[in-house]
Motif scaffolding. Structure first.
Motif, PDB file in Angstrom:
ATOM      1  N   PRO A   1      -3.075  15.754   5.858  1.00  0.00           N
ATOM      2  CA  PRO A   1      -4.228  15.673   6.761  1.00  0.00           C
ATOM      3  C   PRO A   1      -4.138  14.485   7.708  1.00  0.00           C
ATOM      4  CG  PRO A   1      -4.957  16.081   4.539  1.00  0.00           C
ATOM      5  CD  PRO A   1      -3.492  15.851   4.458  1.00  0.00           C
TER       6      PRO A   1
ATOM      7  N   LEU B   1       0.815  -1.206   0.000  1.00  0.00           N
ATOM      8  CA  LEU B   1       0.000   0.000   0.000  1.00  0.00           C
ATOM      9  C   LEU B   1       0.848   1.254   0.000  1.00  0.00           C
ATOM     10  CD1 LEU B   1      -2.742  -1.091   2.491  1.00  0.00           C
ATOM     11  CD2 LEU B   1      -3.019  -0.683   0.075  1.00  0.00           C
TER      12      LEU B   1
ATOM     13  N   ILE C   1      -5.045  20.519  -5.705  1.00  0.00           N
ATOM     14  CA  ILE C   1      -5.953  20.570  -6.846  1.00  0.00           C
ATOM     15  C   ILE C   1      -6.411  22.003  -7.089  1.00  0.00           C
ATOM     16  CG2 ILE C   1      -6.831  18.214  -6.689  1.00  0.00           C
ATOM     17  CD1 ILE C   1      -9.140  19.266  -5.041  1.00  0.00           C
TER      18      ILE C   1
ATOM     19  N   PHE D   1      -9.377  20.238 -11.332  1.00  0.00           N
ATOM     20  CA  PHE D   1     -10.336  19.374 -10.638  1.00  0.00           C
ATOM     21  C   PHE D   1     -11.735  19.801 -11.040  1.00  0.00           C
ATOM     22  CE2 PHE D   1     -12.872  18.489  -6.767  1.00  0.00           C
ATOM     23  CZ  PHE D   1     -12.674  17.125  -6.697  1.00  0.00           C
TER      24      PHE D   1
ATOM     25  N   GLU E   1      -4.442  25.563   3.393  1.00  0.00           N
ATOM     26  CA  GLU E   1      -3.395  26.239   2.647  1.00  0.00           C
ATOM     27  C   GLU E   1      -2.192  26.540   3.548  1.00  0.00           C
ATOM     28  OE1 GLU E   1      -2.359  26.740  -0.947  1.00  0.00           O
ATOM     29  OE2 GLU E   1      -4.428  26.219  -0.467  1.00  0.00           O
TER      30      GLU E   1
ATOM     31  N   GLN F   1     -13.018  14.818  -2.746  1.00  0.00           N
ATOM     32  CA  GLN F   1     -13.324  16.248  -2.703  1.00  0.00           C
ATOM     33  C   GLN F   1     -14.639  16.558  -3.391  1.00  0.00           C
ATOM     34  OE1 GLN F   1     -10.422  15.046  -3.868  1.00  0.00           O
ATOM     35  NE2 GLN F   1      -8.757  15.917  -2.666  1.00  0.00           N
TER      36      GLN F   1
ATOM     37  N   ARG G   1     -15.246  10.619 -14.841  1.00  0.00           N
ATOM     38  CA  ARG G   1     -15.640  10.221 -13.491  1.00  0.00           C
ATOM     39  C   ARG G   1     -15.701  11.450 -12.580  1.00  0.00           C
ATOM     40  NH1 ARG G   1     -12.633   9.079  -9.183  1.00  0.00           N
ATOM     41  NH2 ARG G   1     -10.761   9.519 -10.360  1.00  0.00           N
TER      42      ARG G   1
ATOM     43  N   ARG H   1      -1.495  23.428 -10.082  1.00  0.00           N
ATOM     44  CA  ARG H   1      -2.240  22.330  -9.469  1.00  0.00           C
ATOM     45  C   ARG H   1      -3.109  21.666 -10.514  1.00  0.00           C
ATOM     46  NH1 ARG H   1      -4.215  25.178  -3.911  1.00  0.00           N
ATOM     47  NH2 ARG H   1      -2.145  25.720  -3.147  1.00  0.00           N
TER      48      ARG H   1
ATOM     49  N   TRP I   1      -1.909   5.498  -5.403  1.00  0.00           N
ATOM     50  CA  TRP I   1      -3.216   5.530  -4.807  1.00  0.00           C
ATOM     51  C   TRP I   1      -3.839   6.888  -5.105  1.00  0.00           C
ATOM     52  CZ3 TRP I   1      -1.564   5.264   1.073  1.00  0.00           C
ATOM     53  CH2 TRP I   1      -0.710   6.332   1.322  1.00  0.00           C
ATOM     54  N   ASP I   2      -5.078   7.024  -4.738  1.00  0.00           N
ATOM     55  CA  ASP I   2      -5.795   8.234  -5.099  1.00  0.00           C
ATOM     56  C   ASP I   2      -5.678   9.316  -4.048  1.00  0.00           C
ATOM     57  OD1 ASP I   2      -6.661   8.028  -7.548  1.00  0.00           O
ATOM     58  OD2 ASP I   2      -8.638   7.191  -7.109  1.00  0.00           O
ATOM     59  N   ASN I   3      -4.794   9.111  -3.113  1.00  0.00           N
ATOM     60  CA  ASN I   3      -4.681  10.061  -2.019  1.00  0.00           C
ATOM     61  C   ASN I   3      -4.085  11.373  -2.517  1.00  0.00           C
ATOM     62  OD1 ASN I   3      -3.919  11.463   0.270  1.00  0.00           O
ATOM     63  ND2 ASN I   3      -3.653   9.598   1.450  1.00  0.00           N
ATOM     64  N   LYS I   4      -4.945  12.370  -2.727  1.00  0.00           N
ATOM     65  CA  LYS I   4      -4.440  13.679  -3.134  1.00  0.00           C
ATOM     66  C   LYS I   4      -5.048  14.747  -2.230  1.00  0.00           C
ATOM     67  CE  LYS I   4      -7.916  14.259  -6.729  1.00  0.00           C
ATOM     68  NZ  LYS I   4      -8.723  13.077  -6.399  1.00  0.00           N
ATOM     69  N   ASP I   5      -4.183  15.563  -1.701  1.00  0.00           N
ATOM     70  CA  ASP I   5      -4.631  16.573  -0.756  1.00  0.00           C
ATOM     71  C   ASP I   5      -5.389  17.675  -1.485  1.00  0.00           C
ATOM     72  OD1 ASP I   5      -4.995  17.943   1.483  1.00  0.00           O
ATOM     73  OD2 ASP I   5      -2.903  18.497   1.814  1.00  0.00           O
ATOM     74  N   ILE I   6      -6.306  18.348  -0.766  1.00  0.00           N
ATOM     75  CA  ILE I   6      -7.036  19.411  -1.453  1.00  0.00           C
ATOM     76  C   ILE I   6      -6.147  20.592  -1.778  1.00  0.00           C
ATOM     77  CG2 ILE I   6      -9.456  19.067  -0.864  1.00  0.00           C
ATOM     78  CD1 ILE I   6      -9.065  20.850   1.506  1.00  0.00           C
ATOM     79  N   THR I   7      -4.964  20.629  -1.200  1.00  0.00           N
ATOM     80  CA  THR I   7      -4.084  21.739  -1.568  1.00  0.00           C
ATOM     81  C   THR I   7      -3.357  21.443  -2.877  1.00  0.00           C
ATOM     82  OG1 THR I   7      -2.425  20.768  -0.147  1.00  0.00           O
ATOM     83  CG2 THR I   7      -3.722  22.554   0.763  1.00  0.00           C
TER      84      THR I   7
ATOM     85  N   ILE J   1     -11.187  14.626   2.537  1.00  0.00           N
ATOM     86  CA  ILE J   1     -10.325  15.718   2.113  1.00  0.00           C
ATOM     87  C   ILE J   1      -9.189  15.243   1.208  1.00  0.00           C
ATOM     88  CG2 ILE J   1      -8.517  15.926   3.854  1.00  0.00           C
ATOM     89  CD1 ILE J   1      -9.990  18.784   4.196  1.00  0.00           C
ATOM     90  N   THR J   2      -8.859  13.960   1.260  1.00  0.00           N
ATOM     91  CA  THR J   2      -7.778  13.504   0.388  1.00  0.00           C
ATOM     92  C   THR J   2      -8.269  12.617  -0.743  1.00  0.00           C
ATOM     93  OG1 THR J   2      -7.320  11.691   1.882  1.00  0.00           O
ATOM     94  CG2 THR J   2      -5.975  13.631   2.127  1.00  0.00           C
ATOM     95  N   PHE J   3      -9.498  12.109  -0.678  1.00  0.00           N
ATOM     96  CA  PHE J   3      -9.971  11.239  -1.751  1.00  0.00           C
ATOM     97  C   PHE J   3     -11.224  11.765  -2.441  1.00  0.00           C
ATOM     98  CE2 PHE J   3      -7.365   8.387   0.652  1.00  0.00           C
ATOM     99  CZ  PHE J   3      -6.803   7.576  -0.308  1.00  0.00           C
TER     100      PHE J   3
ATOM    101  N   VAL K   1      -5.461   5.122   3.383  1.00  0.00           N
ATOM    102  CA  VAL K   1      -4.950   4.242   2.332  1.00  0.00           C
ATOM    103  C   VAL K   1      -5.950   4.135   1.194  1.00  0.00           C
ATOM    104  CG1 VAL K   1      -4.325   1.873   1.820  1.00  0.00           C
ATOM    105  CG2 VAL K   1      -3.476   2.939   3.884  1.00  0.00           C
TER     106      VAL K   1
END
Lengths: 411, 544
Positions: B376, A16, A30, A98, B370, B354, A128, A95, A22-28, B350-352, B461
């Motif tokens: 997070p 993992l 995008i 999105f 920011e 939005q 998607r 960024r 993986w799809d883990n992307k922070d909102i900062t 917040i990470t997957f 994860v």
């Protein structure tokens, strides 16, 4: 067994964490696109404008409602298609674009008259990451790019300005709240054409023409959201815009197409011909059907389009004296309004039949559903539609005088 | 590979079934350890004295007092007791004084034709109410430790044991762990005898049984199994007896020791034995058919079996109206969920995901994120850790320093961390809400941080999918648990429709005619009827 469990756990952990796919992307990471404008560029290409929200601490700095340009930025790209534009944006935006939070899509009238709207928006249907609740507007007389740059004086988040205007559509029946989803839903079959509300500059206010001298000047000259007005609808035939209706015609269209319409109707006071009576429509119910009148097996001979509308309202305003609440008067007013509405509807349907040759009222769907044997014989529904006779029946009921209490001097 | 796994599982299943049937079928008495052979009490006082002095060597609290009674026969009598553990007034007034006065009076045991001096003393002289004869020397030491005074009589193989035990006890006051707004305020204390009394005062019924046993080779702690003879499942009582009897340790200082020894699935996170400091709560559980285990030296009384749903039941639910009780129940479930999943949900959103945050909320969230240097996940984890540190410090610190800790914790850490840009604003809200919610469901408060971290990792994860998987894992684990062969998730899984009246909501008492089915299971002989006219009310006449 006992020794294997930690090993398996370690393997899962490594699986993992190490590949990192993986799809883990922070909102900062995008760029949240709040609105998108589509226009024809000078080079006859597609001009895609993204309004990208800038995350700024809300309310922290005074918060006088001075929504400045700093809360969002704009990027305009020239490309063949929307995905091309998105790809191109990678080169200039720090960024990732999105699209899942798009609130508004503005298409210029010019583009809508040339390109199939389905083709334009196909990317958003497949993607998607797209918001099918995004509102769609047609821009007339103003470039989508300018709308993307405009700010609201009233709303904290400018983009909500137009959306909130939209939301009032149920109180005044001269625009329709059309979301991306509605467009995808319509246009799936023949005989089911879309219509989209139109946004234009408020009458009497001019779009800027002169080149701004400085950045500050430029900021001032940008149109405010308050200068825009939404009203009327653009009518599409097979995904291509063929014409438009003004606000009064739109009400007639909506009366036929949807239930629970509201709005104001003014007519001459029967007791004082030079004065006005205003009736507030508080609800409506429309029944569309297609009847078989002959039995020749020829669709153009047999089919009769039928519209039955029941509406009700109250007297909202009255100029001049006289009691309008007598049974005779009520009947008179009801009849006048019903006739008035019937005339409006008739003329609108006539325009769709003769000028636009497009069935925006889903009569085709009804034929398909109830008279399949006819539907199978029809080659071009829209062509047939424009020739079919229409039977319109309007019933209007005056539910009340609108008085809270009877006035001192009975008018 | 699969076949091997199947075989292992099958083996475990059979072993488990075997274990429980053997437990259930064990007859009464089979739990008794092989008894030591009874040891005769010597008739020679000097020998007894020597023996006791040897046994209690260097025990400065041990006292021996020799008295001679009878003017003619001059019998020696030896009193043995522990100084701090007896009531001196009682010893003086009811034992020593009557014995000494006996010298002057003419009538004597031998002459009066009594079978023995001990009978005579017991029936005529010694005025304590608790007095019994013992023939086994091995019981003597235990009696002395219990605060009894043992009276040896020269020339006889019988000793008299007088209950003179009395020592300093904490007074009965309101327990700190389970405070109530409405309801009895008394709580158990450290003395077993007082605790038994407290329970007896709640249930004035001979069916309430107290079975004593002594556990711990060094501490010789008195344990008391308590149950309603006519309600509790005899198999359950026997199982508790068996499990307690098989404890092999030298230290029992608190009921927590017992809990770890006798609970099912000992490595699982969830508590499978309940505890309470309140007599009314324990009494209610006894009346539902549970078994209570009282341990000398601990105000916490264990109740078994313990079901998951009990974590959400508070004694006040039954004292205040059923509407408010039902609302509070639901609230507890919500708080439990918040405390369990909120950090994980936040990280997942917040990470997957939005796209499912409303646009305006997303903007303000992203604005507060920011410039924050850590992810997070780390934000939530570190703030959670900070809170746990604060909480632990708050519990351990002397009360006077508590205020300083709370100021440092709340103001300095929370406010400054945000101002300094180390963490974002929503994290403070998330952490605070999570922390506060975790105290609503007290029995599970201890394990919540573990579950929370587990779900947090899952969400970081795989997002919501991971969170769902983690939740499913926890749920499956819960379904597999048992407490004394009673399914842990009973009422919900297996579903007992009749028990739902006291789960997410509480219906009024006059609707709760039956005892919980989760505790009687499918036992046809179980005494399930709570109300005398329960059968009548079924036929239409309302219960009273």
């Amino acid at each position: 067994m006992r020794r294997r469990i930690p090993v398996i756990g370690l393997l899962i952990f490594l699986l993992l964490t190490i590949p990192g796919c993986w799809d883990n992307k922070d909102i900062t990471q995008i760029s949240i696109v709040s609105a998108m404008g589509l226009d024809k560029s000078e080079n006859d290409k597609l001009e895609v404008t993204f309004r990208v929200s800038k995350p700024v601490q809300g309310q922290a700095g005074g918060g006088k409602g001075s929504t400045d340009l700093k809360s969002s930025t704009m990027i305009s790209l020239e490309a063949d298609t929307i995905p091309d534009a998105v790809t191109e944006a990678y080169s200039s935006l720090s960024r990732k674009i999105f699209l899942a939070q798009i609130q508004l899509i503005v298409i210029s009238e010019e583009l809508a008259r040339q390109e199939n709207i389905r083709d334009l928006l196909d990317f958003l249907e497949r993607n998607r990451e797209s918001n099918i609740q995004a509102r769609v507007l047609i821009a007339r007389g103003i470039k989508p790019k300018e709308i993307m740059a405009s700010q609201s004086e009233l709303e904290y988040l400018s983009i909500y300005h137009l959306i909130n205007v939209f939301k009032q559509s149920e109180d005044v029946s001269f625009m329709r709240d059309v979301a991306l989803f509605d467009i995808f839903r319509k246009n799936v079959a023949e005989g089911d054409e879309a219509y989209i509300s139109i946004v234009q500059l408020f009458q009497g206010r001019e779009g800027q023409s002169s080149q701004p001298d400085s950045a500050e000047e430029h900021e001032k000259q940008l149109p405010k959201m308050e200068d825009l007005s939404i009203g009327g609808i653009a009518v599409f035939n097979q995904g291509i815009m063929v014409g438009s209706f003004d606000t009064v015609q739109t009400r007639a269209v909506l009366l036929v197409d949807e239930n629970e319409q509201r709005g104001m109707i003014s007519l001459a006071n029967p007791l004082a011909p030079d004065k006005f009576v205003n009736v507030k429509m508080i609800g409506s119910q429309s029944t569309k059907s297609v009847k078989i009148v002959n039995n020749t097996n020829d669709p153009s001979e047999d089919l009769l389009l039928s519209v039955k509308i029941k509406a009700e309202g109250i007297i909202n305003y009255q100029q001049g004296t006289g009691d309008l609440t007598t049974p005779d008067m009520i009947k008179l007013i009801e009849g006048q309004i019903a006739e008035h509405l019937r005339y409006e509807i008739q003329s609108v349907i006539a325009i769709t039949q003769k000028d636009f040759k497009t069935d925006i009222f889903e009569f085709g769907r009804i034929v398909h559903k109830h008279h399949l044997n006819y539907w199978r014989n029809i080659e071009d529904w829209n062509a047939l539609y424009s020739e079919l006779p229409v039977d319109i029946e309007v019933q209007f009921k005056l539910k009340g005088s609108g008085y809270v209490s009877k006035p001192m001097e009975l008018r | 590979m699969l076949r091997k796994l199947y075989r292992t599982l099958n083996y475990l299943r059979i072993k488990k079934a075997d274990h429980y049937t053997s437990n259930r079928n064990a007859g009464p008495g089979s739990n008794q350890k092989p008894k030591r052979a009874a040891e005769k009490i010597s008739s020679n006082i000097d020998r007894i004295k020597g023996r006791l002095e040897g046994e209690f060597q260097n025990c400065s609290d041990f006292a021996l007092r020799e008295i001679v009674i009878g003017s003619r026969s001059k019998r020696r009598v030896l009193l043995a007791y522990l100084k701090g553990m007896v009531n001196k007034d009682e010893l003086n007034g009811h034992i020593v004084q009557p014995l000494l006065q006996e010298i002057r009076s003419p009538g004597y045991a031998d002459e009066a034709g009594y079978r023995s001096v001990s009978d005579y003393l017991q029936e005529h002289i010694i005025t304590t109410c608790e007095l019994e004869q013992k023939n086994d020397f091995s019981e003597i030491t235990g009696a002395i430790f219990a605060g009894d005074t043992v009276i040896f009589i020269e020339g006889e193989n019988t000793a008299l044991v007088a209950g003179t035990g009395d020592w300093a006890e904490r007074s009965i006051d309101e327990p700190d762990t389970e405070t109530v707004v409405r309801g009895p305020r008394e709580g158990f204390i450290e003395s077993l005898g007082t605790n038994v009394t407290l329970l007896r005062r709640k249930i004035k019924n001979p069916n309430l049984k107290f079975e004593k046993m002594v556990l711990g080779k060094q501490t010789r702690t008195e344990i008391c199994i308590c149950y309603m003879h006519n309600i509790a499942d005899p198999n359950l009582v026997q199982m508790v007896r068996n499990r307690l009897a098989s404890i092999d340790t030298d230290t029992i200082l608190e009921s927590g020791y017992l809990e770890e020894f006798i609970q099912d699935d000992p490595v699982s996170l969830f508590p499978k034995i309940g505890n309470s400091e309140k007599p009314d709560k324990v009494a209610a559980k006894l009346l539902e058919g549970r078994v209570a285990i009282l341990c000398d030296g601990s105000p916490f009384v264990l109740t078994a079996p313990f079901l998951f749903i009990e974590s959400f039941q508070a004694s006040e639910d039954y004292y205040s109206g059923f509407y408010s009780a039902s609302i509070l129940r639901t609230l507890r479930f919500i708080s439990f969920f918040i405390s369990l999943a909120l950090p994980g949900l936040y990280v997942a959103f917040i990470t997957f995901h939005q796209e499912i945050i409303p646009y305006s909320l997303l903007l303000s969230l992203s604005a507060s994120r920011e410039g924050v240097p850590i992810s997070p996940f780390l934000e939530v984890a570190s703030m959670g850790l900070t809170f746990e540190i604060l909480r632990e410090a708050g519990v351990r610190l002397p009360r006077a320093v508590g205020q300083a800790v709370s100021i440092v914790g709340a103001l300095v850490l929370g406010e400054s961390a945000v101002r300094a840009g180390f963490i974002s604003n929503p994290i403070v809200i998330i952490t605070a809400l999570t922390a506060i919610s975790s105290f609503v469901v007290t029995p599970l408060a201890g394990i919540l941080p573990v579950l929370r971290i587990f779900l947090l990792i899952c969400s970081n994860v795989l997002g919501l999918l991971g969170l769902t998987l983690g939740m499913a894992f926890i749920l499956i684990h819960l379904c597999s648990l048992q407490s004394f062969t009673y399914p842990y998730l009973a009422t919900f899984a297996p579903m007992h429709a009749s028990d739902l009246q006291d789960s997410l909501i509480r219906v009024p008492f006059w609707r709760m005619n039956k005892r919980p089915k989760s505790l009687t299971q499918d036992n046809p002989g179980a005494n399930r009827t709570r109300m005398a006219n329960a059968t009548k009310s079924k036929n239409g006449s309302a219960g009273e």
